[in-house]
Write a protein that holds these residues in place. Structure first.
Motif, PDB file in Angstrom:
ATOM      1  N   ARG A  16       0.856  -1.182   0.000  1.00  0.00           N
ATOM      2  CA  ARG A  16       0.000   0.000   0.000  1.00  0.00           C
ATOM      3  C   ARG A  16       0.893   1.233   0.000  1.00  0.00           C
ATOM      4  N   TYR A  17       0.286   2.365  -0.389  1.00  0.00           N
ATOM      5  CA  TYR A  17       0.977   3.636  -0.312  1.00  0.00           C
ATOM      6  C   TYR A  17       0.751   4.236   1.068  1.00  0.00           C
ATOM      7  N   ARG A  18       1.808   4.790   1.629  1.00  0.00           N
ATOM      8  CA  ARG A  18       1.683   5.534   2.881  1.00  0.00           C
ATOM      9  C   ARG A  18       1.337   6.986   2.540  1.00  0.00           C
ATOM     10  N   ALA A  19       0.950   7.752   3.531  1.00  0.00           N
ATOM     11  CA  ALA A  19       0.578   9.160   3.318  1.00  0.00           C
ATOM     12  C   ALA A  19       1.744   9.969   2.744  1.00  0.00           C
ATOM     13  N   ASP A  20       3.002   9.559   3.050  1.00  0.00           N
ATOM     14  CA  ASP A  20       4.167  10.294   2.536  1.00  0.00           C
ATOM     15  C   ASP A  20       4.553   9.867   1.119  1.00  0.00           C
ATOM     16  N   GLY A  21       3.755   8.965   0.497  1.00  0.00           N
ATOM     17  CA  GLY A  21       4.021   8.535  -0.873  1.00  0.00           C
ATOM     18  C   GLY A  21       4.891   7.295  -0.984  1.00  0.00           C
TER      19      GLY A  21
END
Length: 189
Positions: free
Chosen positions: A77-82
């Protein structure tokens, strides 16, 4: 041991990574999907044409004709920081002695032998720190092929690092109540 996940990092030069859902749509930040790679970095495929067709698919995001995506078999998955994070495997690909190995490719090679009806390959670590490939064979008839015959047969089809170190002949594959393979019930070599 304290990590909740492993960072996947950024794509290498001439590569693109995507995290996609089952319909090949990009997933939103924080949603788990399958990790794919595209770009000039892709290999031509596997020795097994069926496995190649399953893993290398047309790239719906590339304007280049014939561009493909490779499905790693990794979930992420992608984290909020990309950043992308690795959350586990979807398939049976493993890493042993520094090589990534698709267990299904070994199993396909084994059942191509006329003396083999069914085959399952596992990674066993009967001695801590010593991982090895073990194949479980249900012969097509009795007597089944010998270990030497199977080893020689596979040696013509697979690289050395993909050759099982042990071949265990069994009458039937053990199943769970749901009819799925019970890997834990397979005997030690």
């Amino acid at each position: 041991p304290h990590w909740a996940s492993i960072l996947y990092g950024k794509p290498i030069q001439n590569a693109r990574y995507h995290i996609l859902d089952a319909q090949l749509n990009p997933v939103p930040i924080g949603v788990t999907g399958d990790i794919y790679a595209g770009g000039d970095c892709l290999a031509l495929g596997y020795a097994d044409a069926v496995l190649t067709a399953d893993r290398y698919i047309p790239d719906p995001f590339s304007p280049e004709p014939g561009a493909r995506l490779y499905k790693f078999g990794d979930r992420g998955r992608y984290r909020a920081d990309g950043e992308m994070e690795f959350l586990g495997r979807r398939d049976q690909q493993i890493k042993i002695r520094g090589f990534r190995i698709e267990l299904g490719e070994i199993e396909s090679a084994l059942v191509a032998n006329k003396g083999v009806r069914e085959a399952v390959v596992l990674v066993r670590e009967d001695v801590p720190g010593e991982k090895r490939l073990v194949s479980y064979i249900v012969p097509a008839q009795q007597p089944g092929p010998t270990t030497t015959e199977l080893h020689s047969f596979l040696k013509e089809k697979l690289p050395e690092y993909m050759l099982p170190s042990a071949f265990v002949m069994i009458d039937t594959l053990p199943l769970t109540r749901n009819g799925k393979l019970n890997r834990h019930a397979l005997p030690a070599p």
